[in-house]
Design an enzyme around this catalytic site. Sequence first.
Site, PDB file in Angstrom:
ATOM      1  N   LYS A   1      41.296  44.157   8.703  1.00 25.30           N
ATOM      2  CA  LYS A   1      42.571  44.877   8.819  1.00 25.30           C
ATOM      3  C   LYS A   1      42.546  46.016   7.797  1.00 25.30           C
ATOM      4  CE  LYS A   1      47.263  43.198   9.519  1.00 25.30           C
ATOM      5  NZ  LYS A   1      48.261  42.337   8.884  1.00 25.30           N
TER       6      LYS A   1
HETATM    7  C1  E4P Z   1      51.154  42.437  10.573  1.00 21.04           C
HETATM    8  O1  E4P Z   1      50.007  42.149  10.808  1.00 21.04           O
HETATM    9  C2  E4P Z   1      51.858  42.140   9.328  1.00 21.04           C
HETATM   10  O2  E4P Z   1      51.200  41.062   8.678  1.00 21.04           O
HETATM   11  C3  E4P Z   1      53.276  41.703   9.508  1.00 21.04           C
HETATM   12  O3  E4P Z   1      53.656  41.668  10.860  1.00 21.04           O
HETATM   13  C4  E4P Z   1      54.247  42.399   8.611  1.00 21.04           C
HETATM   14  O4  E4P Z   1      55.540  41.873   8.839  1.00 21.04           O
HETATM   15  P1  E4P Z   1      56.760  42.067   7.819  1.00 21.04           P
HETATM   16  O5  E4P Z   1      57.317  43.443   8.005  1.00 21.04           O
HETATM   17  O6  E4P Z   1      57.732  41.013   8.234  1.00 21.04           O
HETATM   18  O7  E4P Z   1      56.200  41.863   6.442  1.00 21.04           O
END
Ligand code: E4P
Length: 215
Positions: free
Chosen positions: A83
């Site tokens: 990622k």
């Molecule tokens: C995506 O891969 C992220 O880990 C996640 O969806 C972020 O979500 P949040 O805005 O609730 O932290």
Amino acid sequence: MKIFIDTASVAELNQAVALGVADGVTTNPTLLARESGSAEQIYRDLCSAIDGPVCAEAVSADAKSIIQEGKKLAQISNQIVVKIPVSKEGLLAVKQLESEGIRTNVTLVFSPMQALMAAKAGASFVCPFVGRLDDTSQPGMELIEQILAIYNNYDYETEVIVASIRNPLHVRDAALMGAHAATLPLKVVEQLMRHPLTDIGIEKFLQDWGKVAGR
Ligand code: E4P
């Protein structure tokens, strides 16, 4: 629509796997910080818990370091998807890692143009954050609509994982729009199965069964 579980908790992932709903996992440094143990051990445990992609975030700033970090993460398992936050350096790393057969997920995407650049770089996945956009009074799901339209116009193979999901409406709209995937906290997975009328219906059936069962 594929469902990823947005967690670094193996216990949470196991619950989603038992339900048969989990196709993959997304993690991020914030989710890792809630768990104990090293990041590497957590990734290993998540990979053992599911037969599917496990997204592990690179935290380096320049392309060379992101590539090195991505290669190290990819050695953990072929399930690992690296990622990478969207940026010029990040996309340079995406292009290189993908050319070496390491899948990437471009994250922290807040505009359709960032998603276009991620697809041009050859990312396997892109993560647009809808909940965080909603929090700033910008409709997050409009971003998904625009990215899907652009990807469909030009047949990009990059898969859209709708991220930063906060409630079942985000999931419903992602599915109606034809998003490839959504990544959900376990809490939202549980909300998807529930309806107050179902609870009322079950209670009434149980009451009435009490009248029948004693006969
Ligand atoms: C995506 O891969 C992220 O880990 C996640 O969806 C972020 O979500 P949040 O805005 O609730 O932290």
